[in-house]
Design a protein around this motif. Structure first.
Motif, PDB file in Angstrom:
ATOM      1  N   ALA A  10       0.768  -1.365   0.118  1.00  0.00           N
ATOM      2  CA  ALA A  10      -0.106   0.020  -0.036  1.00  0.00           C
ATOM      3  C   ALA A  10       0.947   1.241   0.019  1.00  0.00           C
ATOM      4  CB  ALA A  10      -1.066   0.079   1.216  1.00  0.00           C
ATOM      5  N   THR A  11       0.376   2.456  -0.346  1.00  0.00           N
ATOM      6  CA  THR A  11       0.991   3.562  -0.438  1.00  0.00           C
ATOM      7  C   THR A  11       1.552   4.052   0.918  1.00  0.00           C
ATOM      8  OG1 THR A  11      -1.234   4.914  -0.095  1.00  0.00           O
ATOM      9  CG2 THR A  11      -0.207   4.495  -2.396  1.00  0.00           C
ATOM     10  N   ASP A  12       1.061   3.557   2.225  1.00  0.00           N
ATOM     11  CA  ASP A  12       1.435   3.747   3.430  1.00  0.00           C
ATOM     12  C   ASP A  12       2.280   2.888   4.118  1.00  0.00           C
ATOM     13  OD1 ASP A  12      -0.659   2.081   3.708  1.00  0.00           O
ATOM     14  OD2 ASP A  12      -1.747   3.198   5.324  1.00  0.00           O
ATOM     15  N   SER A  13       2.205   1.679   3.427  1.00  0.00           N
ATOM     16  CA  SER A  13       3.238   0.508   3.907  1.00  0.00           C
ATOM     17  C   SER A  13       4.628   1.198   4.178  1.00  0.00           C
ATOM     18  CB  SER A  13       3.500  -0.440   2.945  1.00  0.00           C
ATOM     19  OG  SER A  13       2.259  -1.033   2.572  1.00  0.00           O
ATOM     20  N   PHE A  14       5.097   0.695   5.568  1.00  0.00           N
ATOM     21  CA  PHE A  14       6.369   1.118   6.207  1.00  0.00           C
ATOM     22  C   PHE A  14       6.408   2.642   6.542  1.00  0.00           C
ATOM     23  CE2 PHE A  14       7.065  -2.212   3.275  1.00  0.00           C
ATOM     24  CZ  PHE A  14       7.418  -3.491   3.937  1.00  0.00           C
ATOM     25  N   GLY A  15       5.334   3.128   6.500  1.00  0.00           N
ATOM     26  CA  GLY A  15       5.371   4.500   6.914  1.00  0.00           C
ATOM     27  C   GLY A  15       6.040   4.802   8.302  1.00  0.00           C
ATOM     28  N   TYR A  16       5.808   3.923   9.182  1.00  0.00           N
ATOM     29  CA  TYR A  16       6.555   4.231  10.382  1.00  0.00           C
ATOM     30  C   TYR A  16       7.799   4.531  10.643  1.00  0.00           C
ATOM     31  CZ  TYR A  16       7.506  -0.792   9.975  1.00  0.00           C
ATOM     32  OH  TYR A  16       8.042  -1.819   9.308  1.00  0.00           O
ATOM     33  N   LEU A  17       8.605   4.201   9.426  1.00  0.00           N
ATOM     34  CA  LEU A  17       9.960   4.387   9.314  1.00  0.00           C
ATOM     35  C   LEU A  17      10.257   6.117   9.169  1.00  0.00           C
ATOM     36  CD1 LEU A  17      11.109   1.519   6.750  1.00  0.00           C
ATOM     37  CD2 LEU A  17      11.617   1.791   9.305  1.00  0.00           C
ATOM     38  N   GLU A  18       9.158   6.721   8.942  1.00  0.00           N
ATOM     39  CA  GLU A  18       9.390   7.987   8.597  1.00  0.00           C
ATOM     40  C   GLU A  18       9.228   8.994  10.101  1.00  0.00           C
ATOM     41  OE1 GLU A  18       8.011   9.073   4.170  1.00  0.00           O
ATOM     42  OE2 GLU A  18       6.473   9.166   5.866  1.00  0.00           O
ATOM     43  N   ASP A  19       8.554   8.220  10.949  1.00  0.00           N
ATOM     44  CA  ASP A  19       8.196   8.913  12.095  1.00  0.00           C
ATOM     45  C   ASP A  19       9.148   8.290  13.219  1.00  0.00           C
ATOM     46  OD1 ASP A  19       6.470  10.295  11.027  1.00  0.00           O
ATOM     47  OD2 ASP A  19       4.768   8.489  11.489  1.00  0.00           O
ATOM     48  N   ALA A  20       9.332   6.981  13.537  1.00  0.00           N
ATOM     49  CA  ALA A  20       9.989   6.249  14.591  1.00  0.00           C
ATOM     50  C   ALA A  20      10.347   5.175  14.180  1.00  0.00           C
ATOM     51  CB  ALA A  20       9.065   6.412  15.857  1.00  0.00           C
ATOM     52  N   GLY A  21      11.543   4.991  13.242  1.00  0.00           N
ATOM     53  CA  GLY A  21      11.941   3.774  12.929  1.00  0.00           C
ATOM     54  C   GLY A  21      13.149   3.389  13.825  1.00  0.00           C
ATOM     55  N   SER A  22      12.875   2.439  14.722  1.00  0.00           N
ATOM     56  CA  SER A  22      13.767   2.012  15.839  1.00  0.00           C
ATOM     57  C   SER A  22      14.764   1.087  15.162  1.00  0.00           C
ATOM     58  CB  SER A  22      12.997   1.356  16.881  1.00  0.00           C
ATOM     59  OG  SER A  22      12.612  -0.030  16.476  1.00  0.00           O
ATOM     60  N   PRO A  23      16.015   0.903  15.812  1.00  0.00           N
ATOM     61  CA  PRO A  23      16.994  -0.026  15.382  1.00  0.00           C
ATOM     62  C   PRO A  23      16.424  -1.329  14.914  1.00  0.00           C
ATOM     63  CG  PRO A  23      17.989   1.297  16.696  1.00  0.00           C
ATOM     64  CD  PRO A  23      16.468   1.540  17.016  1.00  0.00           C
ATOM     65  N   GLU A  24      15.659  -1.715  15.793  1.00  0.00           N
ATOM     66  CA  GLU A  24      14.849  -3.258  15.622  1.00  0.00           C
ATOM     67  C   GLU A  24      14.048  -3.236  14.351  1.00  0.00           C
ATOM     68  OE1 GLU A  24      16.456  -2.881  19.644  1.00  0.00           O
ATOM     69  OE2 GLU A  24      14.808  -1.560  18.551  1.00  0.00           O
ATOM     70  N   GLN A  25      13.213  -2.050  14.221  1.00  0.00           N
ATOM     71  CA  GLN A  25      12.219  -2.058  13.022  1.00  0.00           C
ATOM     72  C   GLN A  25      13.091  -1.824  11.670  1.00  0.00           C
ATOM     73  OE1 GLN A  25      10.125   1.644  14.431  1.00  0.00           O
ATOM     74  NE2 GLN A  25       8.247   0.358  14.843  1.00  0.00           N
ATOM     75  N   ILE A  26      14.221  -1.117  11.833  1.00  0.00           N
ATOM     76  CA  ILE A  26      15.093  -0.768  10.582  1.00  0.00           C
ATOM     77  C   ILE A  26      15.782  -2.509  10.459  1.00  0.00           C
ATOM     78  CG2 ILE A  26      17.427  -0.025   9.745  1.00  0.00           C
ATOM     79  CD1 ILE A  26      16.541   2.270  11.373  1.00  0.00           C
ATOM     80  N   ALA A  27      16.216  -3.193  11.106  1.00  0.00           N
ATOM     81  CA  ALA A  27      16.619  -4.437  10.892  1.00  0.00           C
ATOM     82  C   ALA A  27      15.695  -5.416  10.229  1.00  0.00           C
ATOM     83  CB  ALA A  27      17.265  -4.831  12.077  1.00  0.00           C
ATOM     84  N   GLU A  28      14.387  -5.292  10.940  1.00  0.00           N
ATOM     85  CA  GLU A  28      13.261  -6.330  10.273  1.00  0.00           C
ATOM     86  C   GLU A  28      13.125  -5.921   8.788  1.00  0.00           C
ATOM     87  OE1 GLU A  28       9.663  -8.003  12.479  1.00  0.00           O
ATOM     88  OE2 GLU A  28       9.351  -5.718  12.036  1.00  0.00           O
ATOM     89  N   VAL A  29      12.993  -4.590   8.593  1.00  0.00           N
ATOM     90  CA  VAL A  29      12.677  -4.206   7.092  1.00  0.00           C
ATOM     91  C   VAL A  29      13.747  -4.644   6.088  1.00  0.00           C
ATOM     92  CG1 VAL A  29      12.034  -2.055   5.831  1.00  0.00           C
ATOM     93  CG2 VAL A  29      11.049  -2.469   7.916  1.00  0.00           C
ATOM     94  N   ARG A  30      14.947  -4.673   6.722  1.00  0.00           N
ATOM     95  CA  ARG A  30      16.025  -4.756   5.873  1.00  0.00           C
ATOM     96  C   ARG A  30      16.239  -6.289   5.458  1.00  0.00           C
ATOM     97  NH1 ARG A  30      19.247  -1.134   4.126  1.00  0.00           N
ATOM     98  NH2 ARG A  30      19.793   0.823   5.285  1.00  0.00           N
ATOM     99  N   GLY A  31      15.636  -7.059   6.566  1.00  0.00           N
ATOM    100  CA  GLY A  31      15.493  -8.525   6.460  1.00  0.00           C
ATOM    101  C   GLY A  31      14.557  -8.850   5.400  1.00  0.00           C
ATOM    102  N   ALA A  32      13.204  -8.208   5.523  1.00  0.00           N
ATOM    103  CA  ALA A  32      12.325  -8.529   4.561  1.00  0.00           C
ATOM    104  C   ALA A  32      12.598  -8.254   3.077  1.00  0.00           C
ATOM    105  CB  ALA A  32      11.120  -7.590   4.940  1.00  0.00           C
ATOM    106  N   LEU A  33      13.558  -6.786   2.794  1.00  0.00           N
ATOM    107  CA  LEU A  33      13.887  -6.644   1.573  1.00  0.00           C
ATOM    108  C   LEU A  33      14.868  -7.690   0.920  1.00  0.00           C
ATOM    109  CD1 LEU A  33      14.335  -2.842   1.633  1.00  0.00           C
ATOM    110  CD2 LEU A  33      12.364  -4.153   0.655  1.00  0.00           C
ATOM    111  N   LEU A  34      15.698  -8.382   2.019  1.00  0.00           N
ATOM    112  CA  LEU A  34      16.425  -9.343   1.500  1.00  0.00           C
ATOM    113  C   LEU A  34      15.750 -10.723   0.957  1.00  0.00           C
ATOM    114  CD1 LEU A  34      19.272  -9.548   4.114  1.00  0.00           C
ATOM    115  CD2 LEU A  34      19.553  -9.124   1.528  1.00  0.00           C
ATOM    116  N   LEU A  35      14.399 -10.821   1.676  1.00  0.00           N
ATOM    117  CA  LEU A  35      13.671 -12.035   1.082  1.00  0.00           C
ATOM    118  C   LEU A  35      12.961 -11.593  -0.138  1.00  0.00           C
ATOM    119  CD1 LEU A  35      12.775 -14.713   2.344  1.00  0.00           C
ATOM    120  CD2 LEU A  35      10.936 -13.517   3.346  1.00  0.00           C
TER     121      LEU A  35
END
Length: 253
Positions: A128-153
Motif C-alpha cells: 500500500a502507499t502507506d506501507s512502512f510509513g512508520y520508518l518516517e516517524d520512529a524507525g527504531s533499530p529493531e524495526q530497521i533491521a526487520e525491514v532490511r531482512g524483509a527486503l532481502l527476502l
C-alpha cells in the motif's frame, strides 16, 4: 582222612560263596547316563532399517486484509494494495536467502525456530502507499533491521526504492538521537544530553523554551501560542536547555 578233606572242601566252598555274596551286597547297578538339559535360544529381534529424514522446503501462507484469496508468495499480492498482511510458514529447510533474511532481521542463527520468517513474508506482501510509513516517524533499530531482512527476502518489492530511502532517513535519525542532536521536551544539559547548534521544530502549540546558565538563570527564552516553525541556537557556553510542548527538535538545514 578223606572224609575230613571232603568236609574241609565243603566248608571252603561255603566260605567262598559267602565272601562273594558279601562283596556284591549293597553295590548299585550300572549308573544311568546323565540327563541333557536343553534351553530355547532367545528370539532374535530385528528392527526396521532407519530411514534418513529429508528436510522439507519452506512454504508460506499469507493472508492480507481485503484479499479474497490466500497467497503463497509475496509477489502474488503485489497486484493489490494491501497495508496489513499476516504470514505463517511450514517446513524446515531454509534456503540461503531465507536464512540470511532471518539473521539480518532478528540476529537469528540456525536454531530451528522459523516462525519469524512468516512475519517477513507478510511484510514483503504489503504494497500500500502507506506501507512502512512508520520508518518516517520512529524507525527504531529493531524495526530497521526487520525491514532490511524483509527486503532481502523480496528484493524485487515494487516499493523497494521508497522503502530504502525511508530506511536511510530512519538510520540517520537514530544516529542523530544518539549524538544528542534530535531531542524532545525536558531539561537537557548542553554538551551531554544536547549538543550546541541551531535547531528547529515545526507545527507547535504553546511552545516554550529557555537557555540557562549554570545557576539556572535564563539566558534567553521564548513562547508562542502557535507557530509553523520555531528555531533556536544553543551555544556551547549554555549550561542547559529546557523546552515544553515544542515537539521534536532537529538540526536546522
Amino acid at each position: 582222612m578223606k572224609r575230613r578233606t571232603a568236609a574241609a572242601a565243603a566248608v571252603a566252598a561255603l566260605a567262598l560263596t559267602a565272601c562273594s555274596n558279601a562283596s556284591t551286597e549293597g553295590k548299585a547297578g550300572p549308573a544311568a547316563p546323565p540327563s541333557v538339559i536343553t534351553s530355547t535360544p532367545p528370539p532374535v529381534i530385528t528392527s526396521a532399517p532407519e530411514v534418513a529424514y529429508t528436510p522439507v522446503p519452506i512454504t508460506a501462507s499469507i493472508q492480507c486484509t481485503g484479499a479474497d484469496t490466500e497467497f503463497s508468495t509475496p509477489g502474488e499480492a503485489w497486484s493489490g494494495a494491501y497495508s496489513l498482511c499476516e504470514g505463517t510458514v511450514s517446513g524446515d529447510k531454509l534456503s540461503p536467502k531465507e536464512q540470511q533474511a532471518l539473521t539480518t532481521a532478528y540476529g537469528k542463527g540456525d536454531d530451528g525456530d522459523i516462525s519469524p520468517l512468516g512475519t517477513l513474508y507478510s511484510m514483503c506482501a504489503q504494497n500500500a502507499t502507506d506501507s512502512f510509513g512508520y520508518l518516517e516517524d520512529a524507525g527504531s533499530p529493531e524495526q530497521i533491521a526487520e525491514v532490511r531482512g524483509a527486503l532481502l527476502l523480496c528484493p524485487d518489492h515494487p516499493q523497494k526504492g521508497r522503502i530504502t530511502q525511508m530506511l536511510a532517513g530512519a538510520e540517520k535519525d537514530n544516529r542523530l538521537s544518539a549524538e544528542g542532536k534530535i531531542f524532545g521536551s525536558g531539561v537537557l544539559t548542553v554538551g551531554k544530553d544536547v549538543q550546541p547548534g541551531t535547531y528547529v521544530t515545526t507545527d507547535v502549540t504553546n511552545c516554550y523554551w529557555e537557555r540557562t546558565d549554570r545557576n539556572g538563570n535564563p539566558i534567553d527564552n521564548y513562547f508562542t501560542a502557535g507557530a509553523a516553525r520555531v528555531q533556536v541556537t544553543i551555544r556551547a557556553s549554555d549550561y542547559s536547555f529546557n523546552s515544553e510542548d515544542c515537539g521534536e527538535w532537529r538540526p536546522a538545514e
